[in-house]
Design an enzyme around this catalytic site. Structure first.
Site, PDB file in Angstrom:
ATOM      1  N   GLY A 231      -2.194  16.666  -6.594  1.00  0.00           N
ATOM      2  CA  GLY A 231      -2.217  15.286  -6.094  1.00  0.00           C
ATOM      3  C   GLY A 231      -1.246  15.089  -4.937  1.00  0.00           C
TER       4      GLY A 231
ATOM      5  CG  PHE B 112       2.318   6.373  -2.665  1.00  0.00           C
ATOM      6  CD1 PHE B 112       3.165   6.310  -1.569  1.00  0.00           C
ATOM      7  CD2 PHE B 112       2.656   5.644  -3.808  1.00  0.00           C
ATOM      8  CE1 PHE B 112       4.329   5.538  -1.600  1.00  0.00           C
ATOM      9  CE2 PHE B 112       3.807   4.873  -3.855  1.00  0.00           C
ATOM     10  CZ  PHE B 112       4.648   4.827  -2.762  1.00  0.00           C
TER      11      PHE B 112
ATOM     12  CE  LYS C 225     -13.145  15.340  -7.461  1.00  0.00           C
ATOM     13  NZ  LYS C 225     -13.482  14.641  -8.716  1.00  0.00           N
ATOM     14  CG  LEU C 226      -8.382  16.108   0.208  1.00  0.00           C
ATOM     15  CD1 LEU C 226      -8.873  16.740   1.514  1.00  0.00           C
ATOM     16  CD2 LEU C 226      -7.070  15.362   0.463  1.00  0.00           C
TER      17      LEU C 226
ATOM     18  CB  THR D   7       2.862   5.235 -15.432  1.00  0.00           C
ATOM     19  OG1 THR D   7       3.019   3.831 -15.244  1.00  0.00           O
ATOM     20  CG2 THR D   7       1.758   5.445 -16.465  1.00  0.00           C
ATOM     21  CG  ASP D   8       6.519   1.132 -15.692  1.00  0.00           C
ATOM     22  OD1 ASP D   8       5.335   1.303 -15.348  1.00  0.00           O
ATOM     23  OD2 ASP D   8       7.262   0.268 -15.159  1.00  0.00           O
ATOM     24  CD  GLU D   9       0.346   0.240 -15.406  1.00  0.00           C
ATOM     25  OE1 GLU D   9      -0.664   0.162 -16.125  1.00  0.00           O
ATOM     26  OE2 GLU D   9       0.376  -0.137 -14.220  1.00  0.00           O
TER      27      GLU D   9
ATOM     28  CE1 TYR E  48      -2.743   5.548 -13.812  1.00  0.00           C
ATOM     29  CE2 TYR E  48      -1.456   3.610 -14.427  1.00  0.00           C
ATOM     30  CZ  TYR E  48      -1.531   4.875 -13.867  1.00  0.00           C
ATOM     31  OH  TYR E  48      -0.396   5.480 -13.375  1.00  0.00           O
TER      32      TYR E  48
ATOM     33  CE  LYS F  76      -0.315   9.132 -15.370  1.00  0.00           C
ATOM     34  NZ  LYS F  76      -0.474  10.315 -14.462  1.00  0.00           N
TER      35      LYS F  76
END
Ligand code: NAD
Ligand code: DAU
Length: 343
Positions: free
Chosen positions: A7, A11, A34-35, A123-125, A147, A151
């Protein structure tokens, strides 16, 4: 040291690859990406001049490909994921496939080469919405959307490979990142670029949902620290102490680009919108990590970057993105492009 950064054309992964080329110049950095719509070769274009840097286009779910790359590496840092909550609410197949099955594919290959360190970027999620207090690494998981559920699934798999097979696994769970190279579907770059285009900003619900804003470079330094010094089998939260309601962040974004609050549109809320995330990160602080600057200064850097890099984001906001924006926002209750001046 040879590190596989999956990845790495996205970002955070591209910011991490850039950090490695500057902070660990003797390392080899292999980006596998993977783009998808979110991956962008331009994010790593400047890194191709480094001898130790290489890029491969490919899918983390491709076992044969992973078998061909991973055994020659010393570490895998798995950033690759589908990452946008709103898209996961529209359909979660790609999230389950990449975020869970992709992680499992990497882990299955690492299992055969147990000297390799595996860093799962989470992630904090996964802790879900917290009415009060802050999540530490042993707070029970309570993901609230497809999502974050995907994760959480990957985290549990990674931990199970550590416990069952002794794999050298570490996990980072960070709060909301912001900074250069963030795809303009996420709130910070969406609002900045909309305003730079003279368009309004769609704020969900009452604007009082709270996120903890972490500058991407701080997160990347945290990930590097965990890669090098994290204890096997452990989880490290990465937060910043910038817990702010969305309306306050929006007002700061408006100020940063010189726009007025008339540009805000309060639109129909995201389904199941998590109200508040909050992290404790004393475990990472004990390894010597701190955020480097305050939120206002980092937001100013970010706003200036989007102002100065229209050639990066303008192409991203055409084509598929226009259709996405129309579908996601233009029919939404409360959305309108009319300004007070235009009626
Ligand atoms: P991003 O969407 O910008 O980038 C994801 C990258 O993964 C893209 O380059 C994409 O092409 C690639 N990718 C997607 N599916 C792939 C597949 N099957 N095989 C190979 N590559 C694939 O995401 P981001 O914001 O940089 O997030 C990176 C990681 O950090 C993710 O794991 C995300 O869950 C996690 N994270 C993000 C944030 C945040 O605020 N952005 C916060 C905490 C954790
Ligand atoms: O907390 C970490 C997570 O942060 C990461 O794991 C995710 O990959 C990343 O996408 C991010 O998730 P969020 O849902 O918090 O980010 P997003 O930028 O989509 O939204 C941030 C807040 O802004 C959230 O409360 C929803 C709100 N929002 C978002 C968008 C896109 C709006 O009000 N309007 C918008 O148009």
């Amino acid at each position: 040291m040879r590190v596989l950064v999956t990845g790495g054309a996205g970002f955070i992964g591209s910011n991490f690859a850039r950090l490695l080329t500057s902070e660990r110049p003797s390392w080899e950095v292999v980006v596998l990406d993977k783009l998808t719509y979110a991956g962008n070769p331009a994010n790593i274009g400047d890194l191709r001049v480094f001898d130790g840097f290489s890029f491969l286009q490919g899918d983390i779910c491709d076992r044969e490909l992973a078998n061909g790359i991973i055994p020659a590496c010393d570490a895998v840092v798995n950033f690759a994921a589908e990452t946008h909550v709103d898209r996961s609410l529209a359909g979660a197949d790609d999230f389950v496939r990449t975020d869970i099955l992709g992680a499992n594919t990497m882990l299955e290959v690492v299992r055969r080469h147990p000297r390799i360190r595996y860093v799962q970027i989470s992630t904090d999620e996964v802790y879900g919405s917290l009415a009060a207090g802050s999540a530490s690494e042993d707070t029970p998981l309570n993901p609230g959307n497809p999502y974050s559920a995907s994760k959480a699934g990957a985290d549990l798999l990674a931990l199970s490979y550590h416990r069952s097979f002794g794999l050298d696994v570490v996990i980072t769970r960070s709060s909301n990142n912001f900074g250069p190279y963030q795809y303009p579907e996420k709130v910070m770059p969406l609002f900045l670029t909309n305003l730079l285009e003279g368009k309004p900003v769609p704020l969900y619900g009452d604007g009082m949902n709270v996120r903890d804003w972490l500058f991407v470079e701080d997160n990347c330094r945290g990930v590097l620290l965990v890669l090098e010094k994290g204890v096997s089998g452990e989880i490290y939260n990465i937060g910043a102490g910038n817990e702010l309601p969305n309306i306050q962040v929006t007002m700061m974004i408006l100020e940063a680009v010189g726009a007025s609050k008339e540009m805000i549109r309060y639109v129909e809320d995201r389904p199941g919108h998590d109200r508040r995330y909050s992290l404790r990160w004393d475990k990472l602080a004990a390894l010597g990590w701190r955020p480097r600057a305050d939120f206002a200064a980092q937001l100013a850097i970010t706003a200036a970057w989007y102002r100065d890099n229209r050639a990066w984001w303008e192409p991203l906001k055409s084509g598929e993105f226009r259709e996405y924006y129309r579908r996601m926002y233009e029919g939404r209750r409360g959305y309108s492009e009319a300004t007070p001046a235009s009626g």
